[in-house]
Design a protein around this motif. Structure first.
Motif, mmCIF file in Angstrom:
data_model
loop_
_atom_site.group_PDB
_atom_site.id
_atom_site.type_symbol
_atom_site.label_atom_id
_atom_site.label_comp_id
_atom_site.label_asym_id
_atom_site.label_seq_id
_atom_site.Cartn_x
_atom_site.Cartn_y
_atom_site.Cartn_z
ATOM 1 N N HIS A 75 -8.977 -10.331 -5.973
ATOM 2 C CA HIS A 75 -8.605 -9.348 -4.960
ATOM 3 C C HIS A 75 -7.547 -9.935 -4.033
ATOM 4 C CE1 HIS A 75 -12.008 -6.645 -5.892
ATOM 5 N NE2 HIS A 75 -12.636 -7.771 -6.170
ATOM 6 N N VAL A 76 -6.524 -9.123 -3.758
ATOM 7 C CA VAL A 76 -5.414 -9.507 -2.895
ATOM 8 C C VAL A 76 -5.201 -8.391 -1.888
ATOM 9 C CG1 VAL A 76 -2.944 -10.038 -2.876
ATOM 10 C CG2 VAL A 76 -4.332 -10.733 -4.826
ATOM 11 N N ILE A 77 -5.042 -8.732 -0.600
ATOM 12 C CA ILE A 77 -4.724 -7.723 0.415
ATOM 13 C C ILE A 77 -3.320 -7.211 0.127
ATOM 14 C CG2 ILE A 77 -4.254 -7.349 2.886
ATOM 15 C CD1 ILE A 77 -7.209 -7.633 2.416
ATOM 16 N N SER A 78 -3.134 -5.886 0.167
ATOM 17 C CA SER A 78 -1.821 -5.288 -0.098
ATOM 18 C C SER A 78 -0.766 -5.899 0.815
ATOM 19 C CB SER A 78 -1.870 -3.774 0.125
ATOM 20 O OG SER A 78 -2.740 -3.189 -0.815
ATOM 21 N N GLY A 79 0.402 -6.171 0.238
ATOM 22 C CA GLY A 79 1.508 -6.734 0.992
ATOM 23 C C GLY A 79 1.476 -8.253 1.080
#
Length: 160
Positions: A75-79
């Protein structure tokens, strides 16, 4: 005949590479929270699926990168381009940096990390270590590693 031999050699090399790739995954070493996505792609190749997740606020929207063949969901935070959460699913054949493997008896979890800060609904939470484990039928079913300061919705649920 020479062409057939070349094809067979390539097939066996491909099989050998893919069959040994999974056990070399070590959570906390060659796949870890905070890792840059470019590094992930270099080491582990292209992903299988890309999913978009809405957060409770705009700055907590995220993208999930699924490596189905090895049982990983990143999981990666958008941006951003850094991993916030690593989920090792039941299919995961690698191990954690501590040597712990999924499918093992839950007692090895307690021997390795001590008693969890909380244990409810079959989830052993270690928020100070940035980890949680799902226990089913007395076995470690899945593991989640996370950035303790993340705005990711999963982290909020784990640490609350």
């Amino acid at each position: 005949m020479k062409k057939l031999k070349t094809v067979l050699v390539l097939f066996f090399l491909t099989f050998a590479i893919t069959s040994t790739a999974e056990p070399n995954l070590i959570l906390g070493e060659n796949i870890k929270v905070g890792m840059n996505l470019n590094e992930v792609f270099k080491l582990h190749g292209p992903l299988d699926t890309l999913l978009r997740n809405r957060g409770t606020e705009k700055d907590s929207d995220s993208i999930a990168l699924k490596y189905a063949g090895v049982g990983l969901l990143l999981h990666v935070i958008s941006g951003t381009n850094k991993i916030e959460v690593v989920e090792a699913l039941k299919e995961f054949k690698g191990k954690l940096a501590s040597g712990l493997t999924l499918g093992g008896d839950y007692k090895t979890l307690f021997e390795t990390y001590g008693l969890p800060k909380s244990f409810s609904s079959n989830i052993a939470k270690y928020p100070d270590l940035g980890m949680q484990f799902l226990i089913i039928n007395e076995h470690i079913f899945s593991a989640t590693l996370f950035n303790k300061t993340s705005k990711h919705l999963l982290v909020r649920q784990i640490t609350s």
